[in-house]
Scaffold this motif. Structure first.
Motif, PDB file in Angstrom:
ATOM      1  N   SER A   1      -7.842   0.121   0.512  1.00  0.00           N
ATOM      2  CA  SER A   1      -7.785   1.582   0.381  1.00  0.00           C
ATOM      3  C   SER A   1      -8.224   2.061  -1.005  1.00  0.00           C
ATOM      4  O   SER A   1      -8.356   3.253  -1.238  1.00  0.00           O
ATOM      5  CB  SER A   1      -6.357   2.069   0.656  1.00  0.00           C
ATOM      6  OG  SER A   1      -5.514   1.687  -0.430  1.00  0.00           O
TER       7      SER A   1
ATOM      8  N   LYS B   1       0.826  -1.217   0.000  1.00  0.00           N
ATOM      9  CA  LYS B   1       0.000   0.000   0.000  1.00  0.00           C
ATOM     10  C   LYS B   1       0.860   1.265   0.000  1.00  0.00           C
ATOM     11  O   LYS B   1       0.622   2.185  -0.780  1.00  0.00           O
ATOM     12  CB  LYS B   1      -0.908  -0.022   1.228  1.00  0.00           C
ATOM     13  CG  LYS B   1      -1.735   1.230   1.412  1.00  0.00           C
ATOM     14  CD  LYS B   1      -2.697   1.070   2.582  1.00  0.00           C
ATOM     15  CE  LYS B   1      -3.476   2.340   2.840  1.00  0.00           C
ATOM     16  NZ  LYS B   1      -2.688   3.354   3.540  1.00  0.00           N
TER      17      LYS B   1
ATOM     18  N   LEU C   1      -3.761  -2.393   0.532  1.00  0.00           N
ATOM     19  CA  LEU C   1      -3.890  -1.597  -0.699  1.00  0.00           C
ATOM     20  C   LEU C   1      -5.276  -1.808  -1.311  1.00  0.00           C
ATOM     21  O   LEU C   1      -5.945  -0.856  -1.724  1.00  0.00           O
ATOM     22  CB  LEU C   1      -2.778  -1.992  -1.692  1.00  0.00           C
ATOM     23  CG  LEU C   1      -2.870  -1.432  -3.105  1.00  0.00           C
ATOM     24  CD1 LEU C   1      -2.857   0.092  -3.106  1.00  0.00           C
ATOM     25  CD2 LEU C   1      -1.723  -1.971  -3.967  1.00  0.00           C
TER      26      LEU C   1
END
Ligand code: NAD
Length: 321
Positions: A236, A207, A233
């Motif tokens: 998000s 991420k 990741l």
């Protein structure tokens, strides 16, 4: 009934045709006009092979059929491709077999079309650097198709086997893009669009390495247990896929789902963006992520176009059953 060979497919169907065919079927899937049937995949206990079927029906495009094939790890030594497949198309009005189409080249073309479609609909318009994670058989097809979607100025690439990178660099050179081999952190720092196309079973991109506004097309994870991205990741990013059921079970989102970081309601079929039922990217800072799992309808869509073009050009063999 038509027979369309691998060589004929290469001759008659290009990236633009594949893009249009796959985009249409993604749109039809999102509006419930096309659906994939359950996938069968079995270890047959011979030649270490995995064999199976991907099938479906596109009511909008009137395409019915099945891709049969799989993975034979010993083929390379015999001078053959390890992945082998053939598409069977049927007349949806009568059930009669209408075409047998070689599926190996088409698989690469339809997979490249899928990530290219995601870039066309979700990447920032001003994307300049393309990041490639992976340099195997599919990667070259991916690179060529992606390069047509934005005015890229450079390619940065990483591969687990560094000796495979020069071949990808050669393709970048052919299409006029500077190519730089980098480590994964540097790739994330530079790339505006990242394509991952490996057979990894652990996260390759974390991420914190991916900058705001990046679009990721995650194409390698097509089986339970495979993984290319950090689940943080995934959590998000704004998530898109070809088919939600496959994404959460065997695609890149499977690990974030298992970890409870996301639910299936966080994922949008890319067809909804194509149909303009979902806005897609809504800001320049948003990270968008497309999980391209590979569905049977993609294969049927490109095989159907290949059969039509081959017939029009007199390249298909006609036989009576
Ligand atoms: P390939 O065998 O030609 O290349 C494999 C790639 O994975 C190479 O870049 C290799 O260096 C890399 N790799 C191998 N082991 C690795 C590891 N442990 N960690 C990180 N990277 C590793 O295969 P290919 O035909 O290019 O396919 C690549 C992947 O894409 C496969 O997982 C395949 O199943 C998948 N695939 C997905 C779709 C789809 O529709 N989503 C379609 C075709 C292939």
């Amino acid at each position: 009934m038509l027979i369309v060979s691998e060589d004929t497919c290469k001759k008659v169907i290009g990236r633009a045709d594949a893009f249009t065919a796959v985009e249409s079927v993604f749109a039809a899937m999102a509006s419930a006009d096309a659906y994939n049937f359950p996938v069968i995949r079995e270890a047959i206990g011979h030649a270490d092979a995995l064999y199976g079927f991907k099938s479906g029906f596109d009511k909008a495009g009137l395409t019915l059929g099945v891709k049969a094939g799989g993975y034979w790890p010993g083929n390379m030594k015999k001078g053959l491709t390890n992945h082998q497949s053939t598409v069977f198309l049927f007349d949806p009005d009568t059930g009669q077999l209408s075409a047998l189409v070689g599926g190996n080249y088409l698989t690469a073309v339809r997979t490249a079309a899928s990530s290219a479609i995601s870039i066309a609909h979700l990447a920032r318009k001003d994307a300049k650097v393309l990041g490639m994670v992976g340099a195997g058989h599919q990667a070259g097809f991916q690179l060529r198709a992606a390069a047509e979607q934005r005015n890229f100025e450079k390619v940065v690439a990483w591969n687990y086997h560094p000796d495979m990178l020069p071949a990808l660099g050669k393709i970048a050179e052919e299409i006029g893009l500077p190519f730089e081999a980098v480590d994964r952190e540097e790739l994330g720092a530079q790339a505006d669009v990242i394509i991952s196309i490996t057979s990894a079973h652990e996260p390759l991109m974390m991420k914190d390495w991916v900058k705001p506004g990046t679009h990721l097309a995650c194409m390698g994870t097509d089986t339970q247990g495979k993984q290319e991205m950090d689940p943080a990741l995934i959590a998000s990013a704004t998530l898109f896929t070809d088919e939600i059921a496959q994404s959460i079970s065997l695609g890149e989102t499977q690990h974030a789902i298992t970890a409870g970081l996301i639910t299936k309601d966080d994922i949008t079929p890319i067809g909804a963006v194509i149909n303009k039922d979902h806005p897609g990217r809504t800001s320049d800072e948003e990270i968008t992520l497309f999980d391209g799992t590979g569905v049977g309808l993609q294969d049927l869509a490109v095989a159907s176009v290949a059969a039509k073009l081959a017939q029009e050009k007199g390249e298909a063999q006609q036989v009576e059953l």
